[in-house]
Design a protein around this motif. Structure first.
Motif, PDB file in Angstrom:
ATOM      1  N   LEU A 138       7.321  -8.271  -0.177  1.00  0.00           N
ATOM      2  CA  LEU A 138       6.615  -9.459  -0.662  1.00  0.00           C
ATOM      3  C   LEU A 138       6.897 -10.706   0.165  1.00  0.00           C
ATOM      4  O   LEU A 138       6.100 -11.635   0.187  1.00  0.00           O
ATOM      5  N   TYR A 159      -5.592  -6.131   4.937  1.00  0.00           N
ATOM      6  CA  TYR A 159      -6.093  -7.501   4.829  1.00  0.00           C
ATOM      7  C   TYR A 159      -5.879  -8.260   6.128  1.00  0.00           C
ATOM      8  O   TYR A 159      -6.805  -8.906   6.646  1.00  0.00           O
ATOM      9  N   GLU A 167       6.388  -3.893   4.701  1.00  0.00           N
ATOM     10  CA  GLU A 167       5.806  -3.720   3.358  1.00  0.00           C
ATOM     11  C   GLU A 167       6.756  -4.307   2.320  1.00  0.00           C
ATOM     12  O   GLU A 167       7.503  -3.615   1.640  1.00  0.00           O
ATOM     13  N   CYS A 190       0.347 -15.783   1.494  1.00  0.00           N
ATOM     14  CA  CYS A 190      -0.998 -15.303   1.171  1.00  0.00           C
ATOM     15  C   CYS A 190      -1.906 -15.421   2.391  1.00  0.00           C
ATOM     16  O   CYS A 190      -1.527 -15.045   3.499  1.00  0.00           O
ATOM     17  N   THR A 247       4.843 -10.169   7.041  1.00  0.00           N
ATOM     18  CA  THR A 247       4.073  -9.517   5.994  1.00  0.00           C
ATOM     19  C   THR A 247       2.865 -10.372   5.673  1.00  0.00           C
ATOM     20  O   THR A 247       2.654 -11.431   6.259  1.00  0.00           O
ATOM     21  N   SER A 248       2.043  -9.896   4.741  1.00  0.00           N
ATOM     22  CA  SER A 248       0.840 -10.606   4.322  1.00  0.00           C
ATOM     23  C   SER A 248       0.416  -9.993   2.993  1.00  0.00           C
ATOM     24  O   SER A 248       1.231  -9.369   2.305  1.00  0.00           O
ATOM     25  N   ASN A 249      -0.845 -10.126   2.648  1.00  0.00           N
ATOM     26  CA  ASN A 249      -1.327  -9.529   1.400  1.00  0.00           C
ATOM     27  C   ASN A 249      -1.391  -8.010   1.489  1.00  0.00           C
ATOM     28  O   ASN A 249      -1.272  -7.321   0.481  1.00  0.00           O
ATOM     29  N   SER A 250      -1.600  -7.480   2.671  1.00  0.00           N
ATOM     30  CA  SER A 250      -1.547  -6.047   2.963  1.00  0.00           C
ATOM     31  C   SER A 250      -1.846  -5.896   4.451  1.00  0.00           C
ATOM     32  O   SER A 250      -2.451  -6.792   5.063  1.00  0.00           O
ATOM     33  N   THR A 268      -0.935 -16.577   6.046  1.00  0.00           N
ATOM     34  CA  THR A 268      -0.317 -15.720   7.065  1.00  0.00           C
ATOM     35  C   THR A 268      -1.298 -15.438   8.201  1.00  0.00           C
ATOM     36  O   THR A 268      -0.888 -15.224   9.345  1.00  0.00           O
ATOM     37  N   SER A 308       3.364 -12.347   0.806  1.00  0.00           N
ATOM     38  CA  SER A 308       2.163 -11.969   0.085  1.00  0.00           C
ATOM     39  C   SER A 308       1.864 -13.031  -0.965  1.00  0.00           C
ATOM     40  O   SER A 308       2.776 -13.725  -1.445  1.00  0.00           O
TER      41      SER A 308
END
Length: 198
Positions: A144, A126, A142, A102, A120-123, A105, A155
């Protein structure tokens, strides 16, 4: 196995740690050590009061098999980067696995640890908003949760996937058992001999 360390602080996202901490203890027989920026009691996002086992300044890197950073509003508001970033960079340089989920990251991104690594991350939006200097679209995945050279990112929606990546990084249990675990906790598919296989 060495110890698994987890950073706790006021407002940390406790639910993101439930599966991963339970499984490194159960499947890996690892000792979990909670670390605070100080020795003071912290209160999680869910209201749990936690007394850290030790402060960050007392952690011996040679005793760490994995260092986990949970999400939380702290990462979006300001934190002691002068203490945390050198510590994390030291672990990375020693090949000690790091795991962030979350908003955590963004901590690895700010420290430059994600540079040149799949992450990756939340998006993507973000991560770009929170860390404008970190723009590496070619390395953003892209998904999780993803793992690249001892660094795991996830994420906030990927706590189950995060757990599997940690189990794989630490080589806990077998690939077959990890798949059974994932199918059970993600899809609700419990085999008849679930308890035996786990």
């Amino acid at each position: 196995m060495k110890r698994v360390y987890v950073l706790v602080f006021d407002g940390y996202a406790d639910w993101e740690l439930g599966n991963v901490l339970a499984e490194v203890r159960r499947l890996g027989k690892a000792e979990v050590v909670s670390v605070g920026f100080t020795d003071d009691i912290v209160v999680s996002m869910g209201g749990l009061r936690v007394i850290p086992d030790m402060s960050l300044s007392r952690v011996e890197p040679g005793d760490v098999s994995l260092f986990i950073l949970p999400g939380g509003y702290l990462w979006e508001q300001g934190y002691p980067t002068d203490e945390l970033e050198p510590f994390l960079k030291g672990l990375e340089a020693s090949g000690i696995p790091l795991a962030a989920i979350c908003a955590a990251t963004t901590v690895l991104a700010r420290a430059g640890i994600l540079r040149g690594r799949r992450h990756t991350s939340n998006s993507p939006a973000y991560l770009e908003k929170m860390v404008p200097e970190h723009i590496e679209p070619g390395f953003y995945v892209e998904t999780l949760a993803v793992r690249d050279r001892q660094v795991i990112t996830a994420s906030g929606l990927g706590a189950v996937e995060f757990t599997v990546q940690v189990l794989e990084e630490l080589e806990l249990s077998t690939p077959e058992t990890r798949k059974i675990w994932f199918d059970a906790f993600k899809e609700g598919n419990f085999p008849d001999d679930f308890a035996h296989d786990m």
